[in-house]
Design a protein around this motif. Sequence first.
Motif, PDB file in Angstrom:
ATOM      1  N   ASN A 105       0.842  -1.213   0.000  1.00 42.93           N
ATOM      2  CA  ASN A 105       0.000   0.000   0.000  1.00 42.93           C
ATOM      3  C   ASN A 105       0.873   1.256   0.000  1.00 42.93           C
ATOM      4  OD1 ASN A 105      -2.469  -1.343  -0.012  1.00 42.93           O
ATOM      5  ND2 ASN A 105      -2.521  -1.517   2.224  1.00 42.93           N
ATOM      6  N   VAL A 106       1.987   1.192   0.753  1.00 44.11           N
ATOM      7  CA  VAL A 106       2.924   2.319   0.738  1.00 44.11           C
ATOM      8  C   VAL A 106       3.522   2.471  -0.657  1.00 44.11           C
ATOM      9  CG1 VAL A 106       5.114   3.199   1.666  1.00 44.11           C
ATOM     10  CG2 VAL A 106       3.455   2.103   3.186  1.00 44.11           C
ATOM     11  N   LEU A 107       3.909   1.345  -1.249  1.00 43.70           N
ATOM     12  CA  LEU A 107       4.490   1.381  -2.598  1.00 43.70           C
ATOM     13  C   LEU A 107       3.532   2.030  -3.585  1.00 43.70           C
ATOM     14  CD1 LEU A 107       6.620   0.568  -4.713  1.00 43.70           C
ATOM     15  CD2 LEU A 107       5.546  -1.681  -4.814  1.00 43.70           C
ATOM     16  N   ALA A 108       2.245   1.733  -3.472  1.00 44.47           N
ATOM     17  CA  ALA A 108       1.256   2.230  -4.446  1.00 44.47           C
ATOM     18  C   ALA A 108       0.793   3.649  -4.147  1.00 44.47           C
ATOM     19  CB  ALA A 108       0.050   1.301  -4.470  1.00 44.47           C
ATOM     20  N   GLY A 109       1.160   4.185  -2.988  1.00 41.31           N
ATOM     21  CA  GLY A 109       0.657   5.505  -2.602  1.00 41.31           C
ATOM     22  C   GLY A 109       1.549   6.642  -3.056  1.00 41.31           C
ATOM     23  N   ASP A 110       1.074   7.421  -3.999  1.00 34.39           N
ATOM     24  CA  ASP A 110       1.857   8.557  -4.500  1.00 34.39           C
ATOM     25  C   ASP A 110       2.146   9.584  -3.414  1.00 34.39           C
ATOM     26  OD1 ASP A 110       2.118   7.627  -7.089  1.00 34.39           O
ATOM     27  OD2 ASP A 110       0.242   8.521  -7.762  1.00 34.39           O
ATOM     28  N   GLN A 111       1.338   9.565  -2.328  1.00 34.69           N
ATOM     29  CA  GLN A 111       1.523  10.556  -1.272  1.00 34.69           C
ATOM     30  C   GLN A 111       2.732  10.264  -0.390  1.00 34.69           C
ATOM     31  OE1 GLN A 111      -0.739   8.204  -1.397  1.00 34.69           O
ATOM     32  NE2 GLN A 111      -1.433   7.478   0.620  1.00 34.69           N
ATOM     33  N   PHE A 112       3.266   9.037  -0.489  1.00 36.59           N
ATOM     34  CA  PHE A 112       4.399   8.664   0.366  1.00 36.59           C
ATOM     35  C   PHE A 112       5.724   9.071  -0.283  1.00 36.59           C
ATOM     36  CE2 PHE A 112       1.159   5.420   1.543  1.00 36.59           C
ATOM     37  CZ  PHE A 112       0.989   5.816   2.864  1.00 36.59           C
ATOM     38  N   PRO A 113       6.727   9.353   0.549  1.00 35.98           N
ATOM     39  CA  PRO A 113       8.033   9.773   0.007  1.00 35.98           C
ATOM     40  C   PRO A 113       8.654   8.689  -0.875  1.00 35.98           C
ATOM     41  CG  PRO A 113       7.921  10.187   2.378  1.00 35.98           C
ATOM     42  CD  PRO A 113       6.717   9.366   2.029  1.00 35.98           C
ATOM     43  N   ARG A 114       9.458   9.149  -1.816  1.00 32.31           N
ATOM     44  CA  ARG A 114      10.115   8.225  -2.742  1.00 32.31           C
ATOM     45  C   ARG A 114      10.929   7.161  -2.004  1.00 32.31           C
ATOM     46  NH1 ARG A 114      15.059  10.633  -6.002  1.00 32.31           N
ATOM     47  NH2 ARG A 114      13.475  11.624  -7.300  1.00 32.31           N
ATOM     48  N   GLU A 115      11.695   7.581  -0.987  1.00 33.51           N
ATOM     49  CA  GLU A 115      12.578   6.643  -0.282  1.00 33.51           C
ATOM     50  C   GLU A 115      11.788   5.522   0.373  1.00 33.51           C
ATOM     51  OE1 GLU A 115      12.600   9.895   0.026  1.00 33.51           O
ATOM     52  OE2 GLU A 115      14.541  10.512  -0.801  1.00 33.51           O
ATOM     53  N   ALA A 116      10.603   5.880   0.939  1.00 32.92           N
ATOM     54  CA  ALA A 116       9.766   4.866   1.590  1.00 32.92           C
ATOM     55  C   ALA A 116       9.228   3.887   0.561  1.00 32.92           C
ATOM     56  CB  ALA A 116       8.619   5.533   2.342  1.00 32.92           C
ATOM     57  N   ARG A 117       8.836   4.399  -0.607  1.00 35.09           N
ATOM     58  CA  ARG A 117       8.271   3.543  -1.657  1.00 35.09           C
ATOM     59  C   ARG A 117       9.336   2.609  -2.245  1.00 35.09           C
ATOM     60  NH1 ARG A 117       5.003   7.110  -5.812  1.00 35.09           N
ATOM     61  NH2 ARG A 117       4.029   5.105  -6.288  1.00 35.09           N
ATOM     62  N   GLN A 118      10.549   3.140  -2.414  1.00 37.79           N
ATOM     63  CA  GLN A 118      11.624   2.297  -2.941  1.00 37.79           C
ATOM     64  C   GLN A 118      11.941   1.139  -1.998  1.00 37.79           C
ATOM     65  OE1 GLN A 118      14.342   5.823  -4.074  1.00 37.79           O
ATOM     66  NE2 GLN A 118      15.106   4.128  -5.293  1.00 37.79           N
ATOM     67  N   LEU A 119      12.044   1.454  -0.708  1.00 39.83           N
ATOM     68  CA  LEU A 119      12.331   0.397   0.251  1.00 39.83           C
ATOM     69  C   LEU A 119      11.172  -0.591   0.334  1.00 39.83           C
ATOM     70  CD1 LEU A 119      14.210  -0.869   2.280  1.00 39.83           C
ATOM     71  CD2 LEU A 119      13.342   0.698   4.043  1.00 39.83           C
ATOM     72  N   ALA A 120       9.951  -0.105   0.157  1.00 44.02           N
ATOM     73  CA  ALA A 120       8.784  -0.990   0.156  1.00 44.02           C
ATOM     74  C   ALA A 120       8.903  -2.020  -0.967  1.00 44.02           C
ATOM     75  CB  ALA A 120       7.508  -0.172  -0.001  1.00 44.02           C
ATOM     76  N   ALA A 121       9.318  -1.556  -2.148  1.00 39.78           N
ATOM     77  CA  ALA A 121       9.485  -2.473  -3.288  1.00 39.78           C
ATOM     78  C   ALA A 121      10.578  -3.495  -3.005  1.00 39.78           C
ATOM     79  CB  ALA A 121       9.819  -1.673  -4.545  1.00 39.78           C
ATOM     80  N   ILE A 122      11.659  -3.040  -2.385  1.00 49.48           N
ATOM     81  CA  ILE A 122      12.766  -3.954  -2.070  1.00 49.48           C
ATOM     82  C   ILE A 122      12.314  -5.008  -1.058  1.00 49.48           C
ATOM     83  CG2 ILE A 122      15.043  -4.097  -0.961  1.00 49.48           C
ATOM     84  CD1 ILE A 122      15.592  -1.294  -2.204  1.00 49.48           C
ATOM     85  N   LEU A 123      11.525  -4.565  -0.050  1.00 46.61           N
ATOM     86  CA  LEU A 123      11.026  -5.508   0.954  1.00 46.61           C
ATOM     87  C   LEU A 123      10.108  -6.551   0.333  1.00 46.61           C
ATOM     88  CD1 LEU A 123      10.320  -3.220   4.053  1.00 46.61           C
ATOM     89  CD2 LEU A 123      11.885  -5.156   3.953  1.00 46.61           C
TER      90      LEU A 123
END
Length: 816
Positions: free
Chosen positions: A41-59
């Motif tokens: 959900n964090v990965l798909a949320g445009d409102q979240f910072p880039r760094e959080a989304r990148q780490l979400a994808a890695i996780l």
Amino acid sequence: MISKLLLDAQSANLNLRSQALSKIEACEASDPQNFLLEVSNVLAGDQFPREARQLAAILIKNTVLNIKMKEQALPWHSFEEEITRQIKENCLASLASQDRDVRKATSQAVSAIAKQDIPKGKWNEVISIMVNNASHTNSCYKQAALDTLGYICEELDPSAVSVQQADSILTAIAANLAGEELSVRCVALQALTSSLTFYKSNIKNDHERQILLRLIFLNATHTSENVKILALRVLCEIAINFYECLEPNLMELGTVTYQAIQSEIPNISILGIEFWNLIADCEKEKLENDENPLGFITTAAQSLANLLIPKLLEIEEDSDEWYPAKGAYNTLCVISQICGDLIIDQMVPFIRKNISTNNLKQIVGALLGLSAICEGEPNGKLLYEIKDFTEQTILCLKSREKILRENSAWCLGRICKMLKEKMTRSLAEKTISALMEKFNDIPKVASCCAAALANIIESHIDIIDYNMSQNILSTAIKTLYREDSYQENLNISAFSVIDTLLENIPDSQIALLDKNFSIFIDILRDSARKPLSDNSYIFASSIIHVTCGRMAQDKIPDRDALTIIEYITSIFNARSTIYEEGIEALGSLAMNIGSRFLKYFQETGPFFLYALKMTDSIAVLKSGVLTIGDIATALGTSMSPYLNEIFPLLIIILESPKLTLDIKILCISSIGDILRAVGVDIIPYLPQVLTYLDSAAGASLQITGNEDVDYYLDQLRESILQFYIGLFQGLYKTPYISSIEDRLRKIISYVSIIIDPQFSPNNSIHAAALGLIGDILLSFPDPSLISSLQNYIESFSTHEEKSLSGTSRWVLSLIP
């Protein structure tokens, strides 16, 4: 909460980062399904910072693939279907992100899920979704789709997708190789590199290959440096995977890659060189495997050399990168090995012109050229020049310039390796003197000098007297104890000098071994005390193996024998394993001290038995099989109490379908040694061994036409003869000799067959055959048994080989 944890996990504050990572691991462990859903959900949320989304994808990627190999991790396929559906949807939605880094990370997460699902027949639609998106009008969608297709193919085995799916992926990528947007082209080229192995049938199809190569050539000659580099990488990947398909396109490939080689941009030039380096390596490997290459290198050798030779002058001092001069040198080395005669007329003038100049780069280029051409067979034109070239190289070795000393030391090693015995005595003496002077130079120079010296020792031991041998030995030993000996493999090169010298010195210098034996033991001791990561114990054990094998019989005192055993067994125990050089050193020691080894066998025996069980380490297994025969020879009948443990292991080796013929040949030979040593005590095991031997004897009567196979069959025939020699000698003058009387005619028939010229028997076979005939006559003095072999025996009575003529006359003396 999850988004904050993802940000904190990347914090510069160590405490905050550690706490966040601990909480993430705890959440993942307590409820992996919902944790991964929240992360997606964090990965798909445009409102979240880039760094959080990148780490979400890695996780997501790491969790799905269980990268950390957690034993308690919940497998992806055990997740609830609804949860996996939502995670996939979130990932696919994130591919539409405007942020390039988020899209890139998401592509890897999608490919991880695809790797798990597609082989199980699930989520095949992801490929069609990406293929469709690759033709989208939105550039971001295209790039994300192409990235994802590339990553999916990188993760999957080609067999996991259908031919139709592979076709659709190739079509999607190819459609983007000629577009106006360079960013899309670059992603398409990267995806093509990752997915090439999926298109085997397409590339084998002449028409489809032509279309694909035209697109790649279009990009390889593009004005954009990045596009050109990526296209050349595709060609290199094609060279690796589809060598057999390139012949119809060789001219076009030459045009494109030759143009690249001539580029002034190093990253482009090196890829043009790399293409031909890969082709050369492929053809060299085929020649080594007795296969017929397509001859691309022979065709291109001279035109290619014209481009590569000038590149040797583009030296980058102290660079560890793979730059054009290194690539050109490496490719010329392989060309020289394949067809050196074809480029000698280009190489010799280049070397002659540049090696005696005052220009540093020109001299280094000449040394590289000389080193490269020395990788091939000695050529008449090169041999004519080699004295002058070698003397110039020796002068360079004395230079103050580090780069000249390094390259001249390497070059001398290549010269010595190529020339071997063709090096004249005077030139060898000059070279040895020059090399010895540089053992105290910087590690790279000293290491190359040591390697070159080992080559000269092997081929010119006749010019090395006792004093020179001692000097070489002392210098090499001193080098082992340099503080920087672990740099540039200097210690390994020094060990190589010692080992080579000890193996090759004539018997007249054997006193050298006695004089230095305590030093060799000290080297072993020091190696045993080094950290577990240090492997000098291997080389130290090899020195002990060679020394014990060459010293006079029964020369080693018990004190030294016990010390050697203590050090080697301590190495075994410290590393919780055994190694072939250690086993061989103990076997060599046993052969030297003979029956005295019995007092040490209780301590060492378990290691020999363990070696016979190491079917997962062929080198150790071979050493164990070979050494157990030596131990039997040393101990004689004292070996008998241990047969119950040893013989079942040897039988397992003989009967194992997984083990190769060469190991079984060694096993037969060792059983023959044991038979000779223990005599009648072998009787309980004999039926099982003879059953196997009959089968092996039948298999040995083949002529395949394959040089390697026929070599081993020849070895097998000799080992069978040696086995029977051991059998007759072991049972000689015992009541049990009569138990093999029924086998006599079978044995004599076998001998008659394998000495036939069709098997091209060598002197070792003849020596074993004559010896076996004599042993038969000793136990069964009936001349009629060997009447058919009378002429054969007599034919060797005047043989120039004294051992053969002597054995022949001994056998004849046994015939009334």
